[in-house]
Design an enzyme around this catalytic site. Sequence first.
Site, PDB file in Angstrom:
ATOM      1  N   ALA A  69       0.859  -1.192   0.000  1.00 37.66           N
ATOM      2  CA  ALA A  69       0.000   0.000   0.000  1.00 37.66           C
ATOM      3  C   ALA A  69       0.896   1.244   0.000  1.00 37.66           C
ATOM      4  CB  ALA A  69      -0.957  -0.001   1.191  1.00 37.66           C
ATOM      5  N   HIS A 109       6.964   6.039   1.472  1.00 37.47           N
ATOM      6  CA  HIS A 109       7.725   4.843   1.080  1.00 37.47           C
ATOM      7  C   HIS A 109       8.681   5.174  -0.076  1.00 37.47           C
ATOM      8  CE1 HIS A 109       4.097   2.555   2.727  1.00 37.47           C
ATOM      9  NE2 HIS A 109       5.113   2.075   3.422  1.00 37.47           N
ATOM     10  N   GLN A 131       2.611  -9.597  13.316  1.00 44.86           N
ATOM     11  CA  GLN A 131       2.744  -8.319  14.012  1.00 44.86           C
ATOM     12  C   GLN A 131       1.406  -7.618  14.235  1.00 44.86           C
ATOM     13  OE1 GLN A 131       5.346  -6.643  10.812  1.00 44.86           O
ATOM     14  NE2 GLN A 131       4.214  -4.748  11.164  1.00 44.86           N
ATOM     15  N   GLY A 186      11.328   4.477   8.315  1.00 42.01           N
ATOM     16  CA  GLY A 186      10.833   5.822   8.585  1.00 42.01           C
ATOM     17  C   GLY A 186      10.699   6.085  10.070  1.00 42.01           C
ATOM     18  N   ASP A 227       7.394   5.465  12.621  1.00 45.02           N
ATOM     19  CA  ASP A 227       7.398   4.328  13.546  1.00 45.02           C
ATOM     20  C   ASP A 227       8.717   4.349  14.320  1.00 45.02           C
ATOM     21  OD1 ASP A 227       4.882   2.842  12.665  1.00 45.02           O
ATOM     22  OD2 ASP A 227       5.939   3.080  10.771  1.00 45.02           O
ATOM     23  N   SER A 275       0.709   7.458   5.997  1.00 48.49           N
ATOM     24  CA  SER A 275       0.570   6.083   6.446  1.00 48.49           C
ATOM     25  C   SER A 275      -0.362   5.355   5.490  1.00 48.49           C
ATOM     26  CB  SER A 275      -0.019   6.036   7.861  1.00 48.49           C
ATOM     27  OG  SER A 275      -0.383   4.723   8.218  1.00 48.49           O
ATOM     28  N   SER A 276      -0.124   4.056   5.321  1.00 46.29           N
ATOM     29  CA  SER A 276      -1.014   3.257   4.473  1.00 46.29           C
ATOM     30  C   SER A 276      -2.425   3.232   5.047  1.00 46.29           C
ATOM     31  CB  SER A 276      -0.472   1.830   4.350  1.00 46.29           C
ATOM     32  OG  SER A 276       0.811   1.851   3.764  1.00 46.29           O
TER      33      SER A 276
END
Length: 282
Positions: free
Chosen positions: A32, A37, A61, A149, A152, A187-188
């Site tokens: 995504a 990204h 996760q 990134g 996070d 963010s996705s």
Amino acid sequence: MPIFKDKKSLQKVIHAYKSKGSKIGLVPTMGALHEAHLCLVREALNDNDWVVVSIFVNPTQFDKKEDLENYPQTLEQDVALLKEVSQDILVFAPSVEDMYEGNTVAEHFDFGGLEHEMEGKFRTGHFDGVGTIVKRLFEIVEPDVAYFGKKDYQQLRIIEKMVEKHQIPVLIKGCEIHREPNGLAMSSRNMRLTPDQREKASVIYKILNTAKEKFGTKSANKIAEWVEKQLAKHAMFQLEYFTIADSETLKPIQRKSKNKHYRAFIAVYADKIRLIDNIALN
């Protein structure tokens, strides 16, 4: 652009490149893909001869099955975006079976206590899942440099700790947070927001910036109280946590020290969509 669906075929090509002295970069993703990204990919391309972009939605996760089921999977669009960036990219899009070899269970890691703070308190087993898949990617790709990134940030610190503890020969490079025009961290998950939620989520970054301003004169507790009051004004959002922590240890601040660096971390729900962000304070 080659798309590798299994690790053996990818390793064969990587070994051929490495035998010629090529430098390999790795950008691990769950797909995504968005501009943040692509910025990681461009940075990796600047530093390396070839870049492996892994696209793998890692089941171990996710602490909530619903979140895993709803996570966007857009391989075709992802590959199209990468093609626009460069042809010097190897896409690694393995199956769960290939990555876990029939045993989809996370390893257990000791991250020196980093895993017990913030996200670790709210997402049981999350960082064991992250550590498991990133360690396997490092073993498969054997990159010279890997890119993550700072959105996070806790994950970045945990990966740095894992590399240190397991003596993995890879350089970890943390890259700055990329934001949408209104300040929302890319963010996705953002694609699941309604247009109204996406627009009004700009309040998260505004609050972080004001918290940074207040950090010079106010205590961490006072700032946290102010943040709670601000979010309470916005019925669309629910605050999960706000923490000011040591950038190195991720321990919540006890007393400010001139020799330490601090960051503010926040997690907010917009309906069932979880948004996280952080900012350096000094």
